[in-house]
Design a protein around this motif. Structure first.
Motif, short mmCIF file in Angstrom:
data_model
loop_
_atom_site.label_atom_id
_atom_site.label_comp_id
_atom_site.label_asym_id
_atom_site.label_seq_id
_atom_site.Cartn_x
_atom_site.Cartn_y
_atom_site.Cartn_z
N CYS A 18 47.14 -67.90 34.37
CA CYS A 18 46.97 -67.71 36.02
C CYS A 18 45.72 -66.80 36.39
CB CYS A 18 47.99 -66.95 36.38
SG CYS A 18 49.87 -67.51 36.16
N ALA A 19 45.18 -67.24 37.49
CA ALA A 19 44.00 -66.64 37.78
C ALA A 19 44.10 -64.95 37.99
CB ALA A 19 43.47 -67.03 39.23
N GLU A 21 43.37 -62.78 40.22
CA GLU A 21 43.79 -62.31 41.59
C GLU A 21 45.17 -62.58 41.61
OE1 GLU A 21 41.67 -66.77 42.38
OE2 GLU A 21 41.69 -65.01 41.02
N GLU A 22 46.03 -63.42 40.92
CA GLU A 22 47.38 -63.78 40.91
C GLU A 22 48.18 -62.79 40.06
OE1 GLU A 22 49.26 -65.30 43.34
OE2 GLU A 22 47.28 -65.51 44.28
N ARG A 23 47.47 -62.79 38.80
CA ARG A 23 48.36 -62.18 37.70
C ARG A 23 48.26 -60.77 37.99
NH1 ARG A 23 43.85 -64.16 33.74
NH2 ARG A 23 42.66 -62.32 33.08
N LYS A 25 49.08 -59.17 40.16
CA LYS A 25 50.22 -58.52 41.30
C LYS A 25 51.43 -58.13 40.60
CE LYS A 25 48.22 -61.59 44.85
NZ LYS A 25 48.65 -62.75 45.59
N ASN A 26 51.52 -58.46 39.29
CA ASN A 26 52.93 -58.02 38.66
C ASN A 26 52.69 -57.79 37.24
OD1 ASN A 26 52.83 -60.73 37.24
ND2 ASN A 26 53.37 -61.54 39.49
N PHE A 30 51.48 -64.38 31.89
CA PHE A 30 50.58 -65.21 32.73
C PHE A 30 49.92 -66.56 32.14
CE2 PHE A 30 48.23 -61.72 31.23
CZ PHE A 30 47.01 -62.26 30.85
N ARG A 309 46.82 -53.15 37.20
CA ARG A 309 48.11 -53.78 37.95
C ARG A 309 48.67 -52.22 38.68
NH1 ARG A 309 47.08 -56.92 34.05
NH2 ARG A 309 47.82 -59.11 34.26
N GLU A 349 40.06 -59.12 34.45
CA GLU A 349 40.56 -58.61 35.46
C GLU A 349 39.70 -57.68 36.20
OE1 GLU A 349 45.07 -59.72 33.97
OE2 GLU A 349 44.26 -57.49 33.91
N TYR A 352 36.93 -59.14 37.87
CA TYR A 352 37.35 -59.92 39.31
C TYR A 352 37.51 -58.63 40.29
CZ TYR A 352 40.61 -61.17 42.89
OH TYR A 352 41.07 -61.34 44.04
#
Length: 484
Positions: A18-19, A21-23, A25-26, A30, A309, A349, A352
Motif C-alpha cells: 500500500c502507498a 500516504e494510505e498505510r 493512516k493506521n 499493508f 503513524r 514513509e 513521503y
C-alpha cells in the motif's frame, strides 16, 4: 521442478505494498497478497538447483546466507506451482515451526542465496512461504496436532518469544507436558510487543497460541520467573527448564543530560504502542513532536514507522556507521549476504511525509539539552570518522538538533541479570548463557537456554531455529535418545 523454463519465462513479482500516504493512516499490515495464479507462477521460477544455496545457511566472511531452518524450499515451491498447498505445508512443516511469522518479518536470508539471483531477481521465497501457510489457514486445514502418546516428563519454558514457542511446540509434539511462563500479560514475547502491528498483526500471534493451546501446551502469563516466582520452584517441579528470556538489557547512551524527561528505550516505546492498540493502555505519543531515533537497525526503522503513524512533526534517525553502498561491491559477491543500503518501510514513509531520508550517518550524540523542567529540548551531535580502525570524533563538527522525544534503539548487551542470577548461570563475554559449542545445556543441572538468551540479539528465524535445536537436546536429556 514444476516448470523447467519458469525462471526464464516469468519475472519476479513481490506482494504489493500500500502507498505510504494510505498505510500511515493506521497500524494495519499493508502487503496485500498476489492472486493464487500469480503466486503459482512465482513458484515456477524456482529452478530446483542441484545445490540449493537457499537452504544452506552458509557462513561466509562472518555472515550467514541461506535459511537457518534449512527449509526444503525447492520442494514446496514445486508444490505451490502445482497447487498442492497441503503437501506444500507438509514439506514446510518439517523444518519450520511458524512460517506465518518468518513469512512476514524475516529478512529472507534464503533469497540472498538464491541461485536465480546471480544474474536476475531471486525467487520470491518468503512470499511463497507466507502464501502456503495463510492459504492453509484460510481453507480451515490447520488443525491441532494432538500427540498420540504422552510421556511422563514435564518441561518448563521461560519466555514465549519465537525461541520459547518453537521449543514448546517441538517438545509438545514429542509428547512431553510443556508449560510456558511469560512475564507479560500476553503470550508472544518479541512477536507480540517488540514488532509493530503493521509488520505482524497480533491476531496472527494469538492464532498460533490458540492452536498450540489446543495441542496441549499450557501458557501462564504474568509469571516473572526469578522475581515473583523463584527459580527453585521450577527446578523442583519440572524435569527440564528451557530459558528463552531474550537479550533484553538495552544498550544505553552516555552524555550530559541523559536523565532528561522524554528519553525512552525503543522496545519500551514499541511495547506501549502495541498495548495501546490492543487495550487502550496509555502510550508514549510522538504526536506533534520532533523525534530523534538513535540506531539504524530494524528496531530503529520500526520506531520511525510508529512515530509517523502517531503524527510526529519530524523524525531523524542517527547512525554511527557509514552509509552502505547502494549496490554490491566486487568484494561482496553472491552468495554472500549483500552489504548494501536498505531503505525500509519506515524510511519510505519518512521520505513521503518530510521529503528526505531521515537517516544521518557517522554521527553520535555528545549531550542531551534540557529546559529548566528537565524536559528534553534537543541534542548536541558530533560527526565520527574511522582512523586506523578506531572511531574518532571530527573536530568542529558539533551540531544542535531540536528534539522533544528521543528513542534509543542501539541494540542490547545481554540477558537480564536477575534471571541468570536466579538460575546461577555462567555467562559469555556477550552477557548471554554460556554453553558448550553446538549445545544449549547450561552449567546448571537440567537448565537449557535458547534464542537471544543463548546467541545474543539476532533474527526471529534464528530464534526459531535455536528453539527447535534446543528442544532436540532437551528430549535426548529426558529420554536418553531422541527421534526429533
Amino acid at each position: 521442478m514444476g516448470k523447467p523454463t519458469g525462471f526464464l519465462e516469468y519475472k519476479r513479482m513481490d506482494n504489493s505494498s500500500c502507498a505510504p500516504e494510505e498505510r500511515i493512516k493506521n497500524f494495519n499490515e499493508f502487503h496485500p497478497p498476489l492472486s493464487p495464479e500469480e503466486r503459482r507462477l512465482q513458484g515456477a521460477r524456482c529452478m530446483n538447483c542441484g545445490v540449493p544455496f537457499c537452504q544452506s545457511a552458509l557462513q561466509l566472511k562472518g555472515m550467514v546466507t541461506g535459511c537457518p531452518l534449512h527449509n526444503l524450499i525447492p520442494e514446496w515451491n514445486d508444490e505451490v506451482f502445482h497447487g498442492n498447498y497441503s503437501q506444500a505445508l507438509s514439506r514446510l512443516r518439517k523444518t519450520s515451526s511458524f512460517p506465518e511469522f518468518t513469512g512476514r518479518v524475516c529478512p529472507a536470508l534464503c533469497e540472498k542465496a538464491c541461485v536465480c539471483g546471480m544474474h536476475d531477481d531471486p525467487v520470491t521465497i518468503r512470499d511463497n512461504e507466507l502464501f502456503i501457510i495463510e492459504t492453509v489457514f484460510a481453507e480451515g486445514n490447520m488443525k491441532p496436532r494432538i500427540p498420540a502418546v504422552r510421556t511422563d516428563k514435564k518441561v518448563a519454558v521461560v519466555g514465549s518469544g519465537p525461541a520459547g514457542l518453537a521449543a514448546a511446540d517441538q517438545l509438545g509434539q514429542r509428547g512431553h507436558h510443556v508449560t510456558v511462563f511469560e512475564r507479560e500479560d500476553r503470550v508472544g514475547g518479541l512477536l507480540m510487543y517488540g514488532i509493530p502491528n503493521m509488520k505482524l498483526d497480533k491476531s496472527i500471534v494469538q492464532r498460533r497460541v490458540d492452536l498450540m493451546t489446543a495441542e496441549g501446551i499450557e501458557f501462564v502469563t504474568g509469571a516473572n520467573i526469578g522475581a515473583d516466582i523463584p527459580a527453585q520452584k521450577l527446578l523442583e517441579e519440572y524435569d527440564a527448564v528451557v530459558l528463552c528470556c531474550g537479550s533484553k538489557r538495552a544498550r544505553d547512551l552516555n552524555g550530559e543530560g541523559r536523565q532528561a524527561e522524554g528519553i525512552y528505550f525503543a522496545v519500551d516505546f514499541l511495547t506501549r504502542a502495541t498495548k495501546h492498540l490492543l487495550d487502550g493502555t496509555p502510550w508514549v505519543s510522538a504526536k506533534g513532536k520532533k523525534v530523534i531515533i538513535v540506531g539504524g537497525g530494524d528496531t530503529g526503522n520500526d520506531c520511525v514507522g510508529t512515530c509517523i503513524r502517531q503524527g510526529c512533526a519530524s523524525v531523524t534517525q542517527i547512525e554511527m556507521m557509514p552509509k552502505a553502498p547502494d549496490e554490491r561491491t566486487p568484494s561482496n559477491p553472491w552468495p554472500e549476504w549483500p552489504k548494501i543500503c536498505k531503505t525500509d518501510y519506515g524510511q519510505e514513509e519518512a521520505i513521503y511525509c518530510f521529503g528526505h531520508d531521515p537517516r544521518i550517518y557517522e554521527t553520535t550524540i555528545k549531550e542531551f539539552l534540557t529546559d529548566d523542567k528537565n524536559q528534553l529540548t534537543g541534542v548536541k551531535t558530533v560527526k565520527l570518522a574511522f582512523k586506523d580502525g578506531k572511531m574518532t570524533e571530527v573536530e568542529g563538527s558539533e551540531q544542535i538538533l531540536e528534539a522533544d522525544l528521543l528513542l534509543i534503539a542501539a541494540g542490547f548487551t545481554g540477558c537480564e541479570s536477575y534471571v541468570s542470577d536466579a538460575f546461577q548461570l555462567d555467562l559469555t563475554p556477550r552477557g548471554v548463557a554460556a554453553t558448550a559449542p553446538s549445545s544449549y545445556r547450561t552449567n546448571t543441572e537440567k537448565v537449557f537456554a535458547a534464542g537471544d538468551m543463548h546467541r545474543g540479539q539476532s533474527l526471529v528465524v534464528w530464534a526459531i531455529a535455536e528453539g527447535r535445536e534446543c528442544a532436540r537436546e532437551v528430549d535426548e536429556y529426558l529420554m536418553g535418545y531422541t527421534n526429533m
